[in-house]
Design a protein around this motif. Structure first.
Motif, PDB file in Angstrom:
ATOM      1  N   TYR A   9       0.825  -1.208   0.000  1.00  0.00           N
ATOM      2  CA  TYR A   9       0.000   0.000   0.000  1.00  0.00           C
ATOM      3  C   TYR A   9       0.858   1.256   0.000  1.00  0.00           C
ATOM      4  CZ  TYR A   9      -4.008  -2.908   1.164  1.00  0.00           C
ATOM      5  OH  TYR A   9      -5.004  -3.849   1.131  1.00  0.00           O
ATOM      6  N   GLY A  10       0.470   2.189  -0.856  1.00  0.00           N
ATOM      7  CA  GLY A  10       0.977   3.538  -0.692  1.00  0.00           C
ATOM      8  C   GLY A  10       0.265   4.175   0.485  1.00  0.00           C
ATOM      9  N   MET A  11       0.957   5.024   1.227  1.00  0.00           N
ATOM     10  CA  MET A  11       0.403   5.612   2.442  1.00  0.00           C
ATOM     11  C   MET A  11       0.441   7.128   2.361  1.00  0.00           C
ATOM     12  SD  MET A  11      -0.447   2.980   4.196  1.00  0.00           S
ATOM     13  CE  MET A  11      -0.841   3.795   5.748  1.00  0.00           C
ATOM     14  N   GLY A  12      -0.572   7.738   2.942  1.00  0.00           N
ATOM     15  CA  GLY A  12      -0.634   9.187   2.931  1.00  0.00           C
ATOM     16  C   GLY A  12      -1.098   9.744   4.261  1.00  0.00           C
ATOM     17  N   TRP A  13      -0.765  10.993   4.480  1.00  0.00           N
ATOM     18  CA  TRP A  13      -1.288  11.763   5.618  1.00  0.00           C
ATOM     19  C   TRP A  13      -2.084  12.939   5.053  1.00  0.00           C
ATOM     20  CZ3 TRP A  13      -1.145  10.460  10.692  1.00  0.00           C
ATOM     21  CH2 TRP A  13      -0.212   9.514  11.115  1.00  0.00           C
ATOM     22  N   PHE A  14      -3.253  13.134   5.609  1.00  0.00           N
ATOM     23  CA  PHE A  14      -4.098  14.269   5.276  1.00  0.00           C
ATOM     24  C   PHE A  14      -4.478  14.966   6.570  1.00  0.00           C
ATOM     25  CE2 PHE A  14      -5.203  13.624   0.756  1.00  0.00           C
ATOM     26  CZ  PHE A  14      -4.639  12.383   0.553  1.00  0.00           C
ATOM     27  N   ARG A  15      -4.972  16.182   6.467  1.00  0.00           N
ATOM     28  CA  ARG A  15      -5.432  16.886   7.662  1.00  0.00           C
ATOM     29  C   ARG A  15      -6.674  17.701   7.339  1.00  0.00           C
ATOM     30  NH1 ARG A  15      -0.433  21.262   8.289  1.00  0.00           N
ATOM     31  NH2 ARG A  15      -0.999  22.601   6.511  1.00  0.00           N
ATOM     32  N   GLN A  16      -7.444  17.960   8.389  1.00  0.00           N
ATOM     33  CA  GLN A  16      -8.658  18.753   8.235  1.00  0.00           C
ATOM     34  C   GLN A  16      -8.801  19.678   9.425  1.00  0.00           C
ATOM     35  OE1 GLN A  16     -12.252  16.498   7.529  1.00  0.00           O
ATOM     36  NE2 GLN A  16     -13.243  18.272   6.593  1.00  0.00           N
ATOM     37  N   ALA A  17      -8.805  20.966   9.142  1.00  0.00           N
ATOM     38  CA  ALA A  17      -9.011  21.981  10.165  1.00  0.00           C
ATOM     39  C   ALA A  17     -10.494  22.317  10.235  1.00  0.00           C
ATOM     40  CB  ALA A  17      -8.190  23.216   9.839  1.00  0.00           C
ATOM     41  N   ALA A  59      -3.920   7.300   5.683  1.00  0.00           N
ATOM     42  CA  ALA A  59      -4.742   6.597   4.710  1.00  0.00           C
ATOM     43  C   ALA A  59      -3.866   5.667   3.887  1.00  0.00           C
ATOM     44  CB  ALA A  59      -5.463   7.592   3.809  1.00  0.00           C
ATOM     45  N   ALA A  60      -4.501   4.627   3.360  1.00  0.00           N
ATOM     46  CA  ALA A  60      -3.791   3.628   2.557  1.00  0.00           C
ATOM     47  C   ALA A  60      -4.459   3.488   1.201  1.00  0.00           C
ATOM     48  CB  ALA A  60      -3.786   2.280   3.277  1.00  0.00           C
ATOM     49  N   THR A  61      -3.643   3.357   0.168  1.00  0.00           N
ATOM     50  CA  THR A  61      -4.154   3.163  -1.179  1.00  0.00           C
ATOM     51  C   THR A  61      -3.441   2.002  -1.834  1.00  0.00           C
ATOM     52  OG1 THR A  61      -4.389   4.155  -3.375  1.00  0.00           O
ATOM     53  CG2 THR A  61      -2.571   4.960  -2.040  1.00  0.00           C
ATOM     54  N   GLY A  62      -4.224   1.171  -2.533  1.00  0.00           N
ATOM     55  CA  GLY A  62      -3.654  -0.044  -3.091  1.00  0.00           C
ATOM     56  C   GLY A  62      -3.081   0.100  -4.486  1.00  0.00           C
ATOM     57  N   ALA A  63      -3.408   1.188  -5.179  1.00  0.00           N
ATOM     58  CA  ALA A  63      -2.981   1.250  -6.576  1.00  0.00           C
ATOM     59  C   ALA A  63      -2.527   2.633  -7.006  1.00  0.00           C
ATOM     60  CB  ALA A  63      -4.119   0.767  -7.478  1.00  0.00           C
ATOM     61  N   PRO A  64      -1.621   3.239  -6.292  1.00  0.00           N
ATOM     62  CA  PRO A  64      -1.143   4.549  -6.720  1.00  0.00           C
ATOM     63  C   PRO A  64      -0.123   4.413  -7.828  1.00  0.00           C
ATOM     64  CG  PRO A  64      -0.002   3.886  -4.751  1.00  0.00           C
ATOM     65  CD  PRO A  64      -0.972   2.787  -5.062  1.00  0.00           C
ATOM     66  N   SER A  65      -0.153   5.298  -8.800  1.00  0.00           N
ATOM     67  CA  SER A  65       0.795   5.181  -9.891  1.00  0.00           C
ATOM     68  C   SER A  65       1.529   6.476 -10.184  1.00  0.00           C
ATOM     69  CB  SER A  65       0.080   4.714 -11.155  1.00  0.00           C
ATOM     70  OG  SER A  65      -0.925   5.641 -11.525  1.00  0.00           O
ATOM     71  N   ASN A  66       1.051   7.595  -9.645  1.00  0.00           N
ATOM     72  CA  ASN A  66       1.730   8.851  -9.916  1.00  0.00           C
ATOM     73  C   ASN A  66       1.436   9.840  -8.795  1.00  0.00           C
ATOM     74  OD1 ASN A  66      -0.842  10.165 -10.493  1.00  0.00           O
ATOM     75  ND2 ASN A  66      -0.788   9.047 -12.424  1.00  0.00           N
TER      76      ASN A  66
END
Length: 127
Positions: free
Chosen positions: A32-40, A97-104
């Motif tokens: 999995y590609g992994m990301g961090w997001f935020r929400q104010a 968050a996790a994503t299974g198919a990131p390509s770019n």
């Protein structure tokens, strides 16, 4: 199926540091590609940082580039976000968050690319 649990949030003064962790359950974390997001409050969720499956490629929002560092330990099923030189505008709930198919890069920075989300951890930076 992947379950994500964030930790490490809290209250810090301007200029301080925090390290967020995101522990993943389930198999195949390294796929999995992994990301961090935020929400104010009152704002839309925004991209912060992302890392590819191997950890060899990272992406950052302009607002955090040079201050935040994303990393991962596939042996521990964990992704980290080291946040330095924090500012009041960094105050938000941070989600991994996790994503299974990131390509770019565009896919990594887009929230709808991600299949799994944690519950979030609050980061508050006081002025």
């Amino acid at each position: 199926q992947v379950q994500l649990v964030e930790s490490g949030g809290g209250l810090v003064q301007t200029g301080g540091s925090l390290r967020l962790s995101c522990a993943a359950s389930g198999r195949n974390f390294s796929l999995y590609g992994m990301g961090w997001f935020r929400q104010a409050p009152g704002k839309e969720r925004e991209f912060v940082a992302a890392i590819n499956r191997s950890g060899g490629t990272t992406y950052y929002a302009d607002s955090v580039n040079g201050r935040f560092t994303i990393s991962r330990d596939n042996a521990k099923n964990t992704v980290y976000l080291q946040m330095n030189s924090l500012k009041p505008e960094d105050t938000a709930v941070y989600y991994c968050a996790a994503t299974g198919a990131p390509s770019n890069r565009q896919m990594y920075v887009t929230a709808r690319t991600y299949n799994y989300w944690g519950q979030g951890t609050q980061v508050t930076v006081s002025s």
